[in-house]
Design a protein around this motif. Structure first.
Motif, PDB file in Angstrom:
ATOM      1  N   ALA A 146      52.408  18.989  48.901  1.00 58.81           N
ATOM      2  CA  ALA A 146      52.548  17.722  48.181  1.00 58.81           C
ATOM      3  C   ALA A 146      51.300  16.879  48.411  1.00 58.81           C
ATOM      4  CB  ALA A 146      53.778  16.968  48.668  1.00 58.81           C
ATOM      5  N   THR A 147      50.888  16.146  47.371  1.00 54.84           N
ATOM      6  CA  THR A 147      49.751  15.243  47.495  1.00 54.84           C
ATOM      7  C   THR A 147      50.152  13.869  46.974  1.00 54.84           C
ATOM      8  OG1 THR A 147      48.753  15.543  45.300  1.00 54.84           O
ATOM      9  CG2 THR A 147      48.248  17.205  46.969  1.00 54.84           C
ATOM     10  N   ASN A 148      49.347  12.869  47.285  1.00 51.99           N
ATOM     11  CA  ASN A 148      49.656  11.505  46.856  1.00 51.99           C
ATOM     12  C   ASN A 148      49.480  11.296  45.358  1.00 51.99           C
ATOM     13  OD1 ASN A 148      50.390   9.952  49.310  1.00 51.99           O
ATOM     14  ND2 ASN A 148      48.396  10.659  50.009  1.00 51.99           N
ATOM     15  N   ALA A 149      48.818  12.232  44.692  1.00 53.15           N
ATOM     16  CA  ALA A 149      48.585  12.089  43.255  1.00 53.15           C
ATOM     17  C   ALA A 149      49.452  13.018  42.418  1.00 53.15           C
ATOM     18  CB  ALA A 149      47.106  12.341  42.943  1.00 53.15           C
ATOM     19  N   LEU A 160      55.796  15.229  31.987  1.00 56.38           N
ATOM     20  CA  LEU A 160      55.627  13.833  32.383  1.00 56.38           C
ATOM     21  C   LEU A 160      56.839  13.044  31.899  1.00 56.38           C
ATOM     22  CD1 LEU A 160      51.870  13.378  31.372  1.00 56.38           C
ATOM     23  CD2 LEU A 160      52.776  13.726  33.677  1.00 56.38           C
ATOM     24  N   GLU A 161      57.552  12.453  32.835  1.00 59.25           N
ATOM     25  CA  GLU A 161      58.727  11.661  32.489  1.00 59.25           C
ATOM     26  C   GLU A 161      59.068  10.743  33.651  1.00 59.25           C
ATOM     27  OE1 GLU A 161      62.361  13.904  32.109  1.00 59.25           O
ATOM     28  OE2 GLU A 161      61.647  15.430  33.515  1.00 59.25           O
ATOM     29  N   GLY A 162      59.894   9.735  33.376  1.00 59.07           N
ATOM     30  CA  GLY A 162      60.345   8.834  34.421  1.00 59.07           C
ATOM     31  C   GLY A 162      59.225   7.963  34.957  1.00 59.07           C
ATOM     32  N   THR A 163      59.413   7.448  36.159  1.00 60.71           N
ATOM     33  CA  THR A 163      58.422   6.565  36.775  1.00 60.71           C
ATOM     34  C   THR A 163      57.422   7.385  37.576  1.00 60.71           C
ATOM     35  OG1 THR A 163      59.982   4.729  36.892  1.00 60.71           O
ATOM     36  CG2 THR A 163      58.075   4.645  38.353  1.00 60.71           C
ATOM     37  N   ARG A 164      56.152   7.185  37.278  1.00 61.99           N
ATOM     38  CA  ARG A 164      55.075   7.898  37.955  1.00 61.99           C
ATOM     39  C   ARG A 164      54.355   6.911  38.865  1.00 61.99           C
ATOM     40  NH1 ARG A 164      57.021  12.579  36.450  1.00 61.99           N
ATOM     41  NH2 ARG A 164      55.068  13.602  37.041  1.00 61.99           N
ATOM     42  N   GLU A 165      54.267   7.248  40.145  1.00 60.11           N
ATOM     43  CA  GLU A 165      53.604   6.353  41.079  1.00 60.11           C
ATOM     44  C   GLU A 165      52.905   7.133  42.177  1.00 60.11           C
ATOM     45  OE1 GLU A 165      56.397   3.803  43.112  1.00 60.11           O
ATOM     46  OE2 GLU A 165      58.003   5.255  42.790  1.00 60.11           O
ATOM     47  N   TRP A 166      51.946   6.479  42.803  1.00 66.78           N
ATOM     48  CA  TRP A 166      51.174   7.099  43.874  1.00 66.78           C
ATOM     49  C   TRP A 166      52.066   7.398  45.081  1.00 66.78           C
ATOM     50  CZ3 TRP A 166      46.468   8.610  42.549  1.00 66.78           C
ATOM     51  CH2 TRP A 166      45.741   7.895  41.593  1.00 66.78           C
ATOM     52  N   GLY A 167      51.672   8.415  45.844  1.00 62.30           N
ATOM     53  CA  GLY A 167      52.362   8.712  47.087  1.00 62.30           C
ATOM     54  C   GLY A 167      52.103   7.636  48.132  1.00 62.30           C
TER      55      GLY A 167
END
Length: 215
Positions: A146-149, A160-167
């Motif tokens: 897993a990465t923060n991006a 791509l769906e829902g809320t996308r946010e940084w780790g």
């Protein structure tokens, strides 16, 4: 089938464009060529660059056929890796933009903006097109970590769906001016297609991502 203003098929437009312009000098060059090709395919289209569908919010292109009651908001991204060469007697020197995580955030942000524009106008649809010669945008990593991006990856096969946010461990420098989560209302399946090949090197293949936003 993604269509511009109820008239021009996007895949057909990109096919025509690739034969004439396999590579571009800049994002502005790509925008202008895309707009010109749309008008060439349908001279009844009205094409406007750099419009403002919302106060202080810019849109790359608004293309319309008012006689058909059809309007398309278009956002374009040109995501380049370093490459230089001669194509049909014309010299090109593309910058290595790097920062793929930040640039991918901008892609997702554009899709979210198109969703917002389209939901506010009953006769609109939206078209997003990214063009790149950087394989790391379309090629999934194999390390499995897993990465923060992760929320902003636009690899082949991603949805791509829902809320996308940084780790949670994302550095402030990475997020600068891009801190806000992006809430997507639709589901967008990422599928890359070959656009052109300008040489046999690792950065000589350009691929295109097309996403349509509809009501």
């Amino acid at each position: 089938m993604a269509t511009i203003a109820g008239s021009v098929d996007v895949a057909r437009l990109l096919g025509h464009l690739a034969r004439q312009r396999p590579v571009f000098h800049s994002e502005a060059d790509f925008q202008h060529a895309f707009a010109w090709e749309a008008h060439q395919l349908d001279s009844a289209l009205k094409v406007r660059l750099e419009t403002h569908p919302e106060p202080n919010v810019r849109l790359d292109l608004l293309i319309s056929r008012p006689d058909l009651g059809a309007f398309t908001a278009v956002e374009l991204k040109y995501l380049t890796a370093g490459w230089s060469g001669d194509v049909n007697g014309e010299l090109f020197a593309l910058k290595n933009q790097g920062a793929q995580d930040v640039r991918a955030y901008d892609v997702v942000k554009d899709v979210g903006r198109l969703e917002r524009f389209v939901s506010a106008h009953s006769a609109w649809n939206g078209i997003f097109v990214a063009l790149t010669n950087e394989p790391s945008f379309w090629r999934p990593v194999t390390h499995g970590r897993a990465t923060n991006a992760d929320a902003f990856r636009i690899y082949e096969g991603v949805t791509l769906e829902g809320t996308r946010e940084w780790g949670p461990l994302t550095g402030p420098g990475t997020m600068k001016s891009r801190e806000a989560p992006i809430a997507l209302s639709g589901r967008h399946h990422v599928r890359w297609e070959d656009y052109s090949r300008v040489d046999n090197g690792p950065r000589g293949l350009f691929r295109a991502l097309v996403l349509e936003v509809s009501q």
